[in-house]
Design a protein around this motif. Structure first.
Motif, short mmCIF file in Angstrom:
data_model
loop_
_atom_site.label_atom_id
_atom_site.label_comp_id
_atom_site.label_asym_id
_atom_site.label_seq_id
_atom_site.Cartn_x
_atom_site.Cartn_y
_atom_site.Cartn_z
N TYR A 144 0.83 -1.21 0.00
CA TYR A 144 0.00 0.00 0.00
C TYR A 144 0.86 1.26 0.00
N ALA A 145 1.92 1.26 0.80
CA ALA A 145 2.81 2.42 0.83
C ALA A 145 3.49 2.62 -0.52
N ALA A 146 3.93 1.52 -1.12
CA ALA A 146 4.55 1.61 -2.44
C ALA A 146 3.55 2.09 -3.48
N LEU A 147 2.30 1.62 -3.37
CA LEU A 147 1.25 2.05 -4.31
C LEU A 147 1.03 3.55 -4.22
N ALA A 148 0.99 4.08 -3.02
CA ALA A 148 0.80 5.53 -2.86
C ALA A 148 1.95 6.30 -3.50
N CYS A 149 3.17 5.84 -3.27
CA CYS A 149 4.34 6.51 -3.84
C CYS A 149 4.33 6.45 -5.36
N LEU A 150 3.97 5.30 -5.91
CA LEU A 150 4.03 5.18 -7.37
C LEU A 150 2.87 5.92 -8.04
N MET A 151 1.74 6.06 -7.34
CA MET A 151 0.65 6.86 -7.89
C MET A 151 1.06 8.33 -7.98
N PHE A 152 1.77 8.79 -6.96
CA PHE A 152 2.31 10.15 -7.02
C PHE A 152 3.32 10.25 -8.16
N ALA A 153 4.12 9.20 -8.31
CA ALA A 153 5.15 9.19 -9.36
C ALA A 153 4.53 9.26 -10.75
N ALA A 154 3.39 8.62 -10.93
CA ALA A 154 2.74 8.65 -12.24
C ALA A 154 2.45 10.08 -12.67
N ILE A 155 2.01 10.89 -11.72
CA ILE A 155 1.69 12.29 -12.02
C ILE A 155 2.97 13.09 -12.27
N ALA A 156 3.97 12.89 -11.41
CA ALA A 156 5.23 13.62 -11.55
C ALA A 156 5.95 13.27 -12.84
N SER A 157 5.82 12.02 -13.29
CA SER A 157 6.50 11.63 -14.53
C SER A 157 5.86 12.25 -15.76
N TRP A 158 4.65 12.76 -15.61
CA TRP A 158 4.00 13.51 -16.68
C TRP A 158 4.35 15.00 -16.59
N LEU A 159 4.18 15.60 -15.41
CA LEU A 159 4.32 17.04 -15.30
C LEU A 159 5.77 17.52 -15.37
N SER A 160 6.70 16.73 -14.85
CA SER A 160 8.11 17.18 -14.85
C SER A 160 8.62 17.42 -16.27
N PRO A 161 8.49 16.45 -17.19
CA PRO A 161 8.93 16.75 -18.56
C PRO A 161 7.98 17.67 -19.30
N ALA A 162 6.69 17.67 -18.93
CA ALA A 162 5.72 18.49 -19.66
C ALA A 162 6.05 19.97 -19.54
N TRP A 163 6.55 20.38 -18.37
CA TRP A 163 6.87 21.79 -18.20
C TRP A 163 8.03 22.21 -19.09
N VAL A 164 8.93 21.28 -19.36
CA VAL A 164 10.06 21.57 -20.25
C VAL A 164 9.63 21.47 -21.71
N VAL A 165 8.90 20.43 -22.04
CA VAL A 165 8.52 20.19 -23.44
C VAL A 165 7.46 21.17 -23.91
N ALA A 166 6.40 21.33 -23.12
CA ALA A 166 5.28 22.17 -23.54
C ALA A 166 5.51 23.65 -23.20
N CYS A 167 5.95 23.91 -21.98
CA CYS A 167 6.09 25.30 -21.53
C CYS A 167 7.50 25.84 -21.75
N GLU A 168 8.41 25.00 -22.22
CA GLU A 168 9.77 25.42 -22.56
C GLU A 168 10.45 26.14 -21.40
N GLU A 169 10.23 25.62 -20.19
CA GLU A 169 10.85 26.10 -18.95
C GLU A 169 10.36 27.48 -18.51
N ALA A 170 9.40 28.05 -19.24
CA ALA A 170 8.91 29.39 -18.89
C ALA A 170 8.23 29.37 -17.52
N PRO A 171 8.35 30.44 -16.75
CA PRO A 171 9.04 31.70 -17.05
C PRO A 171 10.48 31.76 -16.54
N TRP A 172 11.07 30.60 -16.28
CA TRP A 172 12.40 30.58 -15.65
C TRP A 172 13.50 30.18 -16.62
N GLN A 173 13.21 30.21 -17.93
CA GLN A 173 14.17 29.69 -18.90
C GLN A 173 15.49 30.44 -18.91
#
Length: 470
Positions: A144-173
């Protein structure tokens, strides 16, 4: 001023030691050897550490992916200097950077999630806290603890690269490291936390009886729409977002969003466009299962259960990510001789075809050499773990080891960097809005509708004709 690894990936010049396809074959063999060796050490239920429980191994696999993304996409290899990246032997770089990623991974899981959050915030992130509850065994506490961590990871693995790919690091580029990396990390981690509580927390709240009505929405709000109270419904579309981000970044070369000239508009359209594409994949792959296996039945288990069907959507999506990564990393994003739309279309077709073949191959053979269980929906069958583990190996090989030994690094000169950038911009300029482009869009839309209905009609035929598992 030291730039650390900023633009290192874009500006390095990987030179093939031999003509293709020899370097790609060498890279595939080399990485598969590393994959299987590390799989046996860390994951395989018959191996040494046996982390494939499956959630423990899944958790570490997902968070290792995110740590790699943080190190390269967010922090640009900081605090390592550019000169070190260019002059150090690929094997040394691979060992050093991988070791750093493992240390960060361990601190993140044991220090932040289990130690800090699990002890001072939310009990289900810490197995030790869960074992204090009546009726929860040590095994389920860890899962259960691992499941909670990996569910959080699923979201982070989308948003972390998305900010670079889609938003091109803005506004901190324009910030220097580590300020830029920290800014993007805090922002994406905050958004991940917000989305986690709206999508995954309620799933965790109903795993313990009685349901945790006071601390979560129980039953979850998506129950009637998704035909299940399981958080796998959200895992599905979030995984599709992750896959779509990397499809856009790799074989699509950020097309068609790079046609938009205004920065803020391009960022917004790219970010939400990726989500829209992901939802289309999300619902289509679920519908494809309805066509092949029949309607899902709420209350059943395994292949006919809606919660597993939603999970399998994410699993199927990752099968398409594997060939997309291979085409970009080891095939030089072939082909490149046509316009960007045509190149992207050909690569996408190759990716779909290769993804289907990989899907069939995996379910026919994985139980023979990975230690998984035979079948589509067996509780010990989680194809996202080996596929993402392989992707992690490829990221280490491509980002840390410069595709050694099939390639060698030869840093580009300033003139070469300028010429390459101008060539990329010229390709984008060649795709102009106009009558011909409009006709192309119209034809593409019509062809897409036709292909959709053909696919819908043929899926049951193919399913009846092909025995993946006997």
């Amino acid at each position: 001023m030291e730039q650390f690894g900023t633009n290192y990936l874009e500006e390095r010049n990987l030179v093939k030691r031999w003509p293709q396809p020899i370097p790609a074959i060498v890279a595939l063999i080399f990485t598969l050897i590393i994959f299987y060796g590390t799989w046996w050490i860390f994951q395989d239920p018959r191996g040494l550490m046996r982390m494939y429980t499956p959630y423990v191994g899944y958790m570490y696999t997902r968070w290792w992916l995110i740590v790699l993304i943080w190190m390269v996409y967010l922090f640009n290899y900081w605090p390592l200097k550019r000169s070190w990246l260019e002059k150090t032997h690929p094997i040394t770089k691979g060992i050093v950077l991988t070791a750093i990623s493992f240390v960060l991974l361990y601190v993140l899981i044991k220090g932040f999630f289990e130690g800090l959050v699990g002890n001072l915030g939310i009990a289900y992130f810490n197995p030790g806290q869960l074992t204090k509850l009546p009726g929860i065994t040590e095994f389920f506490a860890i899962e259960y603890a691992a499941l909670a961590c990996l569910m959080f990871a699923a979201i982070a693995s989308w948003l972390s690269p998305a900010w670079v790919v889609a938003c091109e690091e803005a506004p901190w580029q324009n910030l220097k490291q580590p300020a830029k990396g920290i800014s993007i990390l805090i922002t994406t981690f905050f958004l991940s936390t917000l989305i986690y509580f709206m999508t995954m927390h309620s799933h965790m709240g109903i795993l313990y009886y009685p349901w945790q009505y006071f601390t979560s929405i129980a039953p979850p709000y998506w129950g009637n729409f998704a035909n299940t109270v399981s958080g796998n419904f959200h895992v599905s579309w979030i995984m599709c977002c992750t896959v779509t981000v990397w499809i856009v970044e790799t074989i699509w070369e950020r097309y068609p969003f790079n046609l938009i000239k205004k920065n803020w508009l391009r960022h917004v359209v790219a970010f939400f466009g990726i989500i829209a594409i992901a939802f289309a994949i999300h619902f289509f792959l679920y519908f494809a299962q309805e066509l092949t296996w029949g309607p899902a039945i709420r209350g059943t288990r395994r292949a006919f259960a809606p919660d597993w069907r939603w999970l399998h959507v994410g699993e199927m999506a990752v099968f398409f990510l594997v060939p997309a990564m291979f085409i970009t990393f080891y095939c030089g994003n072939w082909p490149k001789k046509f316009s960007i739309p045509v190149n992207a279309l050909i690569r996408t077709a190759l990716t779909i075809f290769a993804g289907i073949l990989l899907y069939i191959f995996y379910y026919k053979t994985s139980h023979l050499f990975l230690g998984t269980q035979k079948g589509f929906s067996h509780p010990q069958q989680f194809p996202m773990i080996p596929t993402i583990w392989l992707i992690n190996i490829w990221l280490v090989h491509h980002w840390f080891m410069d595709n050694w030994p099939g390639w060698k690094i030869a840093p580009k000169t300033a003139d070469e960097i300028i010429r390459d950038k101008e060539a990329e911009e010229a390709l984008v300029r060649d795709v102009k809005w106009g009558p011909s482009f409009g006709w192309g869009l119209g034809f593409g839309a019509a062809a897409g509708v036709i292909i959709y209905f053909i696919t819908v009609g043929l899926l049951p035929v193919f399913y009846n004709a092909i025995d993946i598992i006997k």
